[in-house]
Design an enzyme around this catalytic site. Sequence first.
Site, PDB file in Angstrom:
ATOM      1  N   SER A 140    -103.276  33.276 -55.124  1.00 17.00           N
ATOM      2  CA  SER A 140    -102.586  32.264 -55.924  1.00 17.00           C
ATOM      3  C   SER A 140    -101.105  32.299 -55.591  1.00 17.00           C
ATOM      4  CB  SER A 140    -102.779  32.565 -57.421  1.00 17.00           C
ATOM      5  OG  SER A 140    -101.930  31.773 -58.222  1.00 17.00           O
ATOM      6  N   TYR A 153    -102.557  38.207 -64.906  1.00 14.79           N
ATOM      7  CA  TYR A 153    -103.090  37.344 -63.847  1.00 14.79           C
ATOM      8  C   TYR A 153    -102.349  37.584 -62.532  1.00 14.79           C
ATOM      9  CZ  TYR A 153    -104.330  32.989 -61.402  1.00 14.79           C
ATOM     10  OH  TYR A 153    -104.758  32.071 -60.484  1.00 14.79           O
TER      11      TYR A 153
END
Length: 284
Positions: A140, A153
Amino acid sequence: MSNKTILITGCSTGFGRVTTLHFLKHGWRVLATVRKEEDKQSLLKEASEQSLGDRLSVFLCDVTNDDQVRALGKSVADSVPQLDALLNNAGTSYPMPIELLPLSHLRAQLEINTIAHVAVTQAVMPLIRKAKGTIINVTSVSGKITYPNLGAYAASKYALEAISDALRVEVAPFGIKVVVVEPGASATPIWKTAKERAFEEIKRQGIDLGEYKPLVKAVTKMTVAMERDGFPVEDFSKLIESILSQKNPRARYAIPSSIGVRMWLRQVAPDWVVDRLMRSNLKW
């Protein structure tokens, strides 16, 4: 018609589902994982309606469950003689300020976004070796840029970046390629699911956000906007196809390409500048 094979994890929705259908349309033999029976039947039905079902196998697998991952490896080996590609795509987010983050959520975050990818890779590595295939790990933009409230995350994505770097060098002598794909925001359900889970946990545990309320609200608003205005999900599947068509793909691909500039700027800009800009944007 291609005779190549790919295993894709996390195919209930989003990137995984769209990429499954994309590769079926391009003649690949696709093995897909989902966690729920209803998602399996839904994916099989959609593929069948497009006359693509004969090249699709869907396996029920919670990639954080060691026994299920081992069973997945055996099922894949029983289905195909080798794997040309593995797309480690399964993932989710557990948003919460670090001070309030339940440790069970931190562990779960690392399990699904990092450890599970290693487990699946290990389970099917003999088949990847046979094909001298390609492993694609989906990280990501948060593997390079950390936003408040999304620390768990980001940690899982930073970790997967590091694991990918090590693995890429380790398996290079065997003709296996390891590629990282770093998506920015896209119209997938990840942030909707994350928001619902976070608020359920706040209610269940009676967590008082206290002074963090405006921050959580601002980050939630940001992620909703990111999901709404993000790049088309189909672009992700096209990028994966492009990577697998190359003899010597790069180690990393940002999508959209413009997000790569932001990640580069984060690496060269002083921390205090990044912090100030982030706090200003979030009014924090």
